[in-house]
Design an enzyme around this catalytic site. Structure first.
Site, PDB file in Angstrom:
ATOM      1  N   ASP A 109       3.938 -93.205 -65.321  1.00 57.98           N
ATOM      2  CA  ASP A 109       3.300 -94.312 -64.596  1.00 57.98           C
ATOM      3  C   ASP A 109       3.625 -94.263 -63.106  1.00 57.98           C
ATOM      4  OD1 ASP A 109       5.992 -94.917 -65.003  1.00 57.98           O
ATOM      5  OD2 ASP A 109       5.606 -96.545 -66.396  1.00 57.98           O
TER       6      ASP A 109
ATOM      7  N   ASP B 164      10.888-106.369 -72.252  1.00 57.64           N
ATOM      8  CA  ASP B 164       9.780-106.994 -72.983  1.00 57.64           C
ATOM      9  C   ASP B 164       9.208-106.062 -74.051  1.00 57.64           C
ATOM     10  OD1 ASP B 164       8.465-105.105 -71.456  1.00 57.64           O
ATOM     11  OD2 ASP B 164       7.150-106.508 -70.415  1.00 57.64           O
TER      12      ASP B 164
ATOM     13  N   HIS C  46       8.154-102.955 -73.649  1.00 57.46           N
ATOM     14  CA  HIS C  46       7.092-102.025 -73.241  1.00 57.46           C
ATOM     15  C   HIS C  46       7.570-100.579 -73.267  1.00 57.46           C
ATOM     16  CE1 HIS C  46       8.252-102.456 -68.652  1.00 57.46           C
ATOM     17  NE2 HIS C  46       8.937-101.478 -69.214  1.00 57.46           N
TER      18      HIS C  46
ATOM     19  N   GLU D 180       2.418-103.285 -71.150  1.00 57.61           N
ATOM     20  CA  GLU D 180       3.019-104.602 -71.282  1.00 57.61           C
ATOM     21  C   GLU D 180       2.554-105.280 -72.569  1.00 57.61           C
ATOM     22  OE1 GLU D 180       5.325-104.658 -69.435  1.00 57.61           O
ATOM     23  OE2 GLU D 180       4.946-105.005 -67.311  1.00 57.61           O
TER      24      GLU D 180
HETATM   25  P1  PGA Z   1      14.909 -99.153 -66.867  1.00 55.78           P
HETATM   26  O1  PGA Z   1      13.366 -99.279 -67.242  1.00 55.78           O
HETATM   27  O2  PGA Z   1      15.323 -97.789 -67.313  1.00 55.78           O
HETATM   28  O3  PGA Z   1      14.955 -99.299 -65.397  1.00 55.78           O
HETATM   29  O4  PGA Z   1      15.600-100.236 -67.620  1.00 55.78           O
HETATM   30  C1  PGA Z   1      12.940 -98.884 -68.498  1.00 55.78           C
HETATM   31  C2  PGA Z   1      11.487 -99.211 -68.676  1.00 55.78           C
HETATM   32  O5  PGA Z   1      11.026-100.218 -68.107  1.00 55.78           O
HETATM   33  O6  PGA Z   1      10.800 -98.483 -69.397  1.00 55.78           O
END
Ligand code: PGA
Length: 280
Positions: free
Chosen positions: A79, A148, A150, A155
């Site tokens: 992404d 959350d 994802h 999302e």
């Molecule tokens: P993070 O993000 O490694 O910064 O916790 C993980 C994600 O949002 O997939």
């Protein structure tokens, strides 16, 4: 000599709980490195964020100390924030250069990250999907998980069949990531591979560390498959390896069973069949 057929059924969703974040990160790095050694032309799907940072550090170390060779590897990132160019320090292209690509012998032309400044999102996303197909698909997709639930920026409420597209970020995601922007307004949109895109990878490797991920990890592994926790779609995937530290795995109800599966898997893989009552 007796031949033993090893049934891989239990490997479909393999949950590995390591004692610490560091051990979890090293385990994830060793799985990526093994694939790169076995298949020097592999296509990797890559993730950004806090979670993979030390994994990339370890891969860089392996490249420097033991010649781990990335020269023929192709990569696709999950992404990118809409509106950020490659020179923006919070862009995921910048992150990848800083944490991995600038330190290994990868061919820059074979590293793909969605372009957050593309004006025609739809055609850019279609092209991104096509590039993955042209590269022969993703052999191993490395993933984190959001609080959350994802995967990538899919999302809650994202279609489980979704493809690379424009996505609005959730307030939880903005809450988690705003700190990296130091007061600068954070993008509200991102381009992200879809859940359907991710499910087409040969192997998914998901790493989560820290107690703030415990709820999402439990929902993903032990909850129902639901678009409200897009990581739960991985329950439908043919080969998923989830690596967590004790904190992120702290809410798993069947944790003891996962450890038993892991123990048996290691005995099978190391050929200690008698310990499992095979061939006695
Ligand atoms: P993070 O993000 O490694 O910064 O916790 C993980 C994600 O949002 O997939």
């Amino acid at each position: 000599m007796k031949r033993v057929l090893l049934v891989k059924g239990d490997l479909l969703l393999r949950v590995i709980v390591e004692k610490s974040a560091e051990l979890a990160e090293l385990r994830a790095a060793s799985i990526v490195a093994d694939l790169v050694r076995r298949n020097p032309q592999a296509t990797l799907g890559l993730a950004t964020g806090r979670t993979p940072t030390n994994v990339y550090r370890e891969l860089v170390r392996m490249h420097c100390d033991s010649d781990l060779d990335f020269s023929q590897i192709t990569t696709f990132n999950l992404d990118e924030y809409v509106g950020l160019g490659p020179k923006h320090p919070q862009s995921f292209r910048y992150f990848m250069q800083e944490h991995l690509f600038d330190h290994i012998n990868i061919d820059a032309a074979k590293t793909f990250v969605p372009d957050g400044r593309a004006l025609d999102f739809e055609s850019h996303c279609r092209q991104y999907e096509q590039r993955i197909v042209d590269a022969g698909g993703i052999d191993l997709q490395f993933l984190g998980i959001g609080v959350d639930g994802h995967i990538a920026f899919n999302e809650p409420g994202s279609s489980l069949g979704s493809r690379t597209r424009l996505k609005t970020l959730s307030s939880e995601t903005i809450g988690q990531n705003a700190k990296y922007f130091n007061g600068e307004p954070m993008p509200r949109l991102a381009l992200t591979m879809g859940v359907g895109t991710i499910l087409e990878s040969q192997i998914c490797l998901l790493l989560a560390t820290g107690s703030h991920k415990a709820s999402a990890i439990r929902s993903m592994i032990e909850g129902p498959v639901t678009a409200q926790i897009t990581a739960s779609a991985l329950q439908l995937h043919r080969e998923v390896i989830v690596i967590v530290d004790e904190k992120a795995g702290g809410w798993l109800e069947r944790r003891d069973y996962y450890s038993e599966v892991e123990e048996c898997t290691q005995l099978l893989e190391s050929g200690q069949l008698r310990a499992l009552g095979i061939g006695n």
